[in-house]
Motif scaffolding. Structure first.
Motif, short mmCIF file in Angstrom:
data_model
loop_
_atom_site.label_atom_id
_atom_site.label_comp_id
_atom_site.label_asym_id
_atom_site.label_seq_id
_atom_site.Cartn_x
_atom_site.Cartn_y
_atom_site.Cartn_z
N TYR A 125 0.84 -1.20 0.00
CA TYR A 125 0.00 0.00 0.00
C TYR A 125 0.88 1.25 0.00
CZ TYR A 125 1.09 -0.10 5.01
OH TYR A 125 1.76 -0.14 6.23
N ARG A 126 0.25 2.38 -0.31
CA ARG A 126 0.95 3.67 -0.28
C ARG A 126 1.04 4.14 1.17
NH1 ARG A 126 1.03 6.91 -5.10
NH2 ARG A 126 0.17 5.81 -6.90
N VAL A 147 7.16 1.97 0.10
CA VAL A 147 6.09 0.99 -0.09
C VAL A 147 5.75 0.41 1.27
CG1 VAL A 147 5.39 -1.18 -1.19
CG2 VAL A 147 6.88 0.44 -2.42
N GLY A 148 4.48 0.47 1.65
CA GLY A 148 4.03 -0.14 2.89
C GLY A 148 3.69 -1.61 2.66
N LEU A 149 4.09 -2.46 3.60
CA LEU A 149 3.82 -3.90 3.51
C LEU A 149 2.99 -4.31 4.71
CD1 LEU A 149 7.41 -5.18 2.59
CD2 LEU A 149 5.60 -4.41 1.05
N GLY A 330 -1.17 9.02 0.91
CA GLY A 330 -0.73 7.79 1.56
C GLY A 330 -1.94 7.00 2.03
N TRP A 331 -1.93 6.63 3.32
CA TRP A 331 -3.06 5.85 3.85
C TRP A 331 -4.23 6.73 4.29
CZ3 TRP A 331 1.69 4.56 6.80
CH2 TRP A 331 1.95 5.46 7.85
#
Length: 509
Positions: A125-126, A147-149, A330-331
């Motif tokens: 995810y962003r 990059v978010g995991l 982002g999120w």
């Protein structure tokens, strides 16, 4: 029975002095090409610095080279491009969808993180921040996309990695990002799955009529074409009510968030990335602007990141025109909305939500700052008064910044002295009061075309106060900035609303 409401939406033709018409000339300037020599330079930011600018208006532009990761600022006049001044500046364009997708593919190919992303329930995810650039000793900079995991089956639910764009190298622990976390905040998975077609106008002219009476006539820019270095949400310009100008420009160019004890962030967000929400109706001018037959539904209503539309939706609810869009940073998910009531009241609104992430479980405060360039009655000679219970109305003579004081019922009004007509700005019940990071709740400034945002995209705190320098605002062309502050703590009582914003009510004094 009241006369029926009709809404017309037409493409709005920008003037000839736009970024697109000048791009080739600006990029081709010898002083620009001396500093930027890559094959893909582009105009990343362009703004005129005067109202109702003519053929020789002053301008400022940023030209960016994505290959060398260098930028220059160009300042001059439209009638004398050859005489423009050029200087190198630091500029960090946000990662687009394609660049982020390439970064995700690099992570999928990584020996450690690729298998984690292949696990059940895992996703990329962003995150925030979107970049974790590396500056080397020789002054060169590597662009690093984060990059978010999310890997729910492990003790570390979330981690943020970086990908160096020039060669796809994965950086497991880039500087400046949150540490790996066991927190798994919000149950809404990121989706943003609606079509994103190209085309459609940059701006539209909107007219609202009740019977034969024209109530509102204005120009609307969708967020992706809004002004400001980080965008400014759904942007209004040239707003007339019953044939008289009330706003030259209205938008929200500054948006940030700080966590208690800085457990995440702080972050400077952006307001030009459109995401999906539900809007049913027709698109009279092509993609990006929808006239709705029922009320639009955003993430605040559906608790979903999915939808059938991205852009700006228009809907008349029986008493007001609603202008709605949903944004991502982002999120975070934000709802930018304007409500233009049939009686002339203007309601700026901003809503707050998020998709899956490792931070929003923690206490934090969002800050949004609207810039309201009021030209009441079509005049640039306005004044601002402040009301307090003990003193009544007091004229503001010089540029200033102020905080709310609910105990004294503090509010402000902008008035055209020649007519006595104006608008009272009444703080919203959920708008909070600025802390040291939020800085202030209201600024009164002399109009300057260079001050459409604070020019600090890499500094999270708002710097509107830098413009307060003692200039007279009494009977001048002035701008009011208004800040609202939304505190959210999942460990405490739920907030009364996730939406903030003041009321601007017409008045005659």
């Amino acid at each position: 029975m009241p006369d029926p409401i009709t809404i017309s939406i037409e493409p709005y033709q920008e003037g000839t002095a736009t970024a697109s018409s000048l791009a080739g000339d600006l990029i081709g300037l010898p002083a620009v090409r001396e500093r930027i020599s890559g094959p893909r330079p582009a105009v990343a930011d362009f703004r005129l610095l005067e109202k109702d600018a003519g053929a020789d208006a002053p301008f400022r532009a940023v030209v960016h080279d994505p290959d060398a990761y260098r930028s220059v600022e160009v300042t001059g006049r439209l009638g004398d491009l050859a005489g423009a001044a050029v200087r190198s500046v630091r500029f960090q364009p946000l990662p687009g969808r394609e660049e982020f997708d390439r970064a995700v593919e690099a992570v999928r190919a990584h020996a450690e993180f690729g298998p984690q992303l292949a696990a059940d329930g895992a996703l990329a995810y962003r995150p925030m921040p979107p970049l974790a650039d590396v500056t080397h000793a020789d002054g060169t900079v590597d662009r690093v996309v984060t990059v978010g995991l999310r890997t729910p089956g492990s003790d570390v639910k979330h981690r943020i990695v970086g990908v160096r764009t020039k060669d796809g190298t994965v950086i497991p622990a880039p500087e400046g990002v949150s540490a790996p976390s066991a927190l798994d905040c919000v149950t809404i998975p990121p989706a943003d799955n609606c079509p994103d077609p190209s085309g459609g106008p940059r701006a539209v002219r909107v007219r609202v009529r009740r019977g034969t009476t024209e109530l509102w006539n204005l120009v609307v820019n969708r967020p992706r074409t809004s002004s400001g270095v980080n965008g400014s949400g759904a942007e209004l310009r040239f707003v007339d009510y019953k044939g008289e100008r009330v706003l030259y420009q209205a938008h929200a160019p500054i948006l940030n968030v700080r966590y208690t004890n800085d457990r995440c962030g702080p972050f400077r967000d952006w307001a030009n990335e459109e995401v999906c929400f539900d809007a049913t109706g027709s698109d009279p001018v092509g993609p990006g602007y929808r006239l709705c037959t029922s009320a639009p539904r955003t993430i605040l209503d559906t608790h979903s990141d999915q939808g059938n539309f991205r852009g700006v939706a228009f809907f008349h609810d029986g008493s007001a025109l609603r202008i709605v869009s949903e944004l991502a940073a982002g999120w975070y998910r934000y709802v930018t909305e304007w409500r233009l009531a049939d009686d002339g009241t203007i309601l700026p609104r901003f809503g707050f939500s998020a998709v899956t992430n490792p931070c929003t479980c923690l206490a934090h405060t969002h800050h949004v700052y609207w810039r309201l360039d009021l030209d009441v009655g079509g005049s640039t000679a306005n004044r601002v008064d402040e009301f307090n219970d003990a003193t009544g109305w007091t004229p503001v003579r010089l540029e200033t910044q102020r905080t709310r004081n609910p105990a004294s019922h503090r509010q402000w009004r902008v008035v055209a002295p020649a007519t006595g007509r104006g608008y009272v700005l009444v703080p919203g019940a959920n708008d909070g009061t600025a802390d040291a990071y939020g800085v202030a709740d209201l600024w009164v400034l002399r109009y300057r075309g260079t001050e459409t945002d604070d020019g600090r995209p890499s500094d999270t705190r708002a710097h509107i106060g830098d413009f307060v320098n003692g200039e007279s605002v009494d009977g001048q062309d002035l701008v009011v900035w208004y800040g609202a502050h939304f505190f959210h703590d999942e460990a405490g009582p739920p907030p009364p609303s996730h939406v903030v914003g003041p009321d601007l009510r017409p008045v005659v004094v």
